[in-house]
Design an enzyme around this catalytic site. Structure first.
Site, short mmCIF file in Angstrom:
data_model
loop_
_atom_site.label_atom_id
_atom_site.label_comp_id
_atom_site.label_asym_id
_atom_site.label_seq_id
_atom_site.Cartn_x
_atom_site.Cartn_y
_atom_site.Cartn_z
N GLY A 252 43.88 37.14 50.46
CA GLY A 252 45.21 37.00 49.88
C GLY A 252 46.08 38.23 49.99
N ILE A 253 46.77 38.54 48.90
CA ILE A 253 47.68 39.67 48.87
C ILE A 253 46.93 40.97 49.12
CG2 ILE A 253 49.16 41.04 47.34
CD1 ILE A 253 50.05 38.36 46.07
N TYR B 91 48.21 34.62 31.60
CA TYR B 91 48.68 35.30 32.80
C TYR B 91 49.96 36.08 32.51
CZ TYR B 91 49.53 35.82 37.85
OH TYR B 91 49.72 36.31 39.12
#
Length: 274
Positions: free
Chosen positions: A22-23, A176
Site C-alpha cells: 500500500g502507501i 480511526y
C-alpha cells in the site's frame, strides 16, 4: 544549490513501518529508486520477501524485518538493527495502520444506519486494536527513531495520518478518527520538542487511496466510482500520488518545514464541487 541537489534523497538511511504494501510500499519504492537505503518493517513476512526481491532486481538497496508495531520492544530492536546496519538513521516513516471497520452508516445510495458501527455497539477490542496500531504504533516508531536522531541532531520523521484526522466520515469506524487526530496532534508536539535538534516532524494526510486495506474494498471499481463522484478532481488516489510529497519532506528542500500536516486528497476535504 541546484534542483538535483536540493531535492535529493540519495544515500539517506530510512525505515518505513507498514512498508511492504500500500502507501508504505509506495514510500519504500520512491525512496529506494531515488537512491536511499530503506528498511521496510511490516507484519507480513511473505510480502517483505517478495518486495525485497523485486526491488533488489532493479538495483535498490532495501532490506526488511517482520515486526508488529504493537510490540514496542521488537520495534525498538528492529529500528536499532536498521540504524546499526546502515550506520545511522536519517528518516522514519511512521506509516503502519489498520482498517477501522464500518462506521455508523452503510455504504450505498440508501445511506442507511448501520448497527454494527454504532457507538453503543462499539467494542473495547475494536477500539483498542485501531488505537494500538494507528496511534500507539506511531508513538513507538517515532520514539525509536528519535533515540538515534537526537544524538546526531538531524533527522526527518513523516507520519501517515489521514483526511479522517480533520474530516468526519460516517462510513468509517470512530476509533480511526480518534487515532488519526491523535497522531496529528502528537506530530505537532514532537515537532515542537525536536525542532532545536534539527529534526523535522511532518504528516501526510491521504484521502481515499486504493490499497489492500480492509480486504481490498478500495480496489472495487464500483466503490472507486462512487468515491470519485465526491472528489473534486473526479478520481480516487493511488500510492503513487503520495510519493512526490514523501520525497520532498525527506529532502533538503524541506529543511525548514516542521509541524505540518499536508493533505493529498484531490480536494476531497474541501467539500463537493459538482
Amino acid at each position: 544549490m541546484n534542483a538535483s541537489e536540493i531535492f535529493s534523497v540519495k544515500d539517506l538511511c530510512a525505515v518505513v513501518t507498514g512498508g511492504a504494501s500500500g502507501i508504505g510500499l509506495g514510500f519504500t519504492e520512491a525512496l529506494a529508486r531515488s537512491g536511499a537505503r530503506v528498511t521496510m518493517l511490516d507484519i507480513h513476512g511473505e510480502q517483505i520477501d517478495q518486495e525485497i526481491q523485486r526491488l533488489r532486481e532493479t538495483g535498490c538497496d532495501v532490506r526488511g524485518t517482520v515486526v508488529d508495531v504493537t510490540d514496542h520492544a521488537a520495534l525498538d530492536r528492529a529500528v536499532d538493527t536498521a540504524a546499526e546496519h546502515y550506520g545511522r538513521l536519517d528518516v522514519m516513516f511512521a506509516n503502519a495502520g489498520i482498517d477501522p471497520g464500518p462506521g455508523f452508516v452503510a455504504p450505498g445510495p440508501e445511506r442507511s444506519r448501520l448497527a454494527a458501527g454504532a457507538l453503543e455497539n462499539y467494542t473495547d477490542a475494536r477500539w483498542n486494536r485501531v488505537v494500538d496500531i494507528s496511534l500507539n504504533g506511531v508513538f513507538a516508531s517515532v520514539r525509536a527513531a528519535v533515540r538515534h536522531m537526537r544524538p546526531r541532531k538531524a533527522g526527518r520523521i513523516i507520519i501517515t495520518t489521514s483526511l479522517a484526522a480533520f474530516k468526519c466520515e460516517p462510513l468509517i469506524g470512530a476509533a480511526y478518527m480518534a487515532a488519526k487526530a491523535g497522531a496529528t496532534q502528537f506530530m505537532r508536539q514532537a515537532a515542537l520538542e525536536l525542532a532545536a535538534d534539527t529534526i523535522t516532524v511532518n504528516a501526510i494526510a491521504p484521502g481515499f487511496v486504493v490499497t489492500n486495506i480492509g480486504d481490498g474494498h478500495a480496489k472495487d471499481v464500483n466503490v472507486q466510482a462512487a468515491v470519485a463522484k465526491a472528489v473534486p478532481m473526479h478520481r480516487v488516489g493511488y500510492p503513487a500520488d503520495l510519493q512526490g510529497l514523501a520525497l520532498f519532506l525527506c529532502s533538503p528542500a524541506a529543511s525548514y518545514i516542521t509541524g505540518q500536516q499536508i493533505a493529498v486528497d484531490g480536494g476531497f476535504g474541501l467539500g463537493f464541487a459538482d
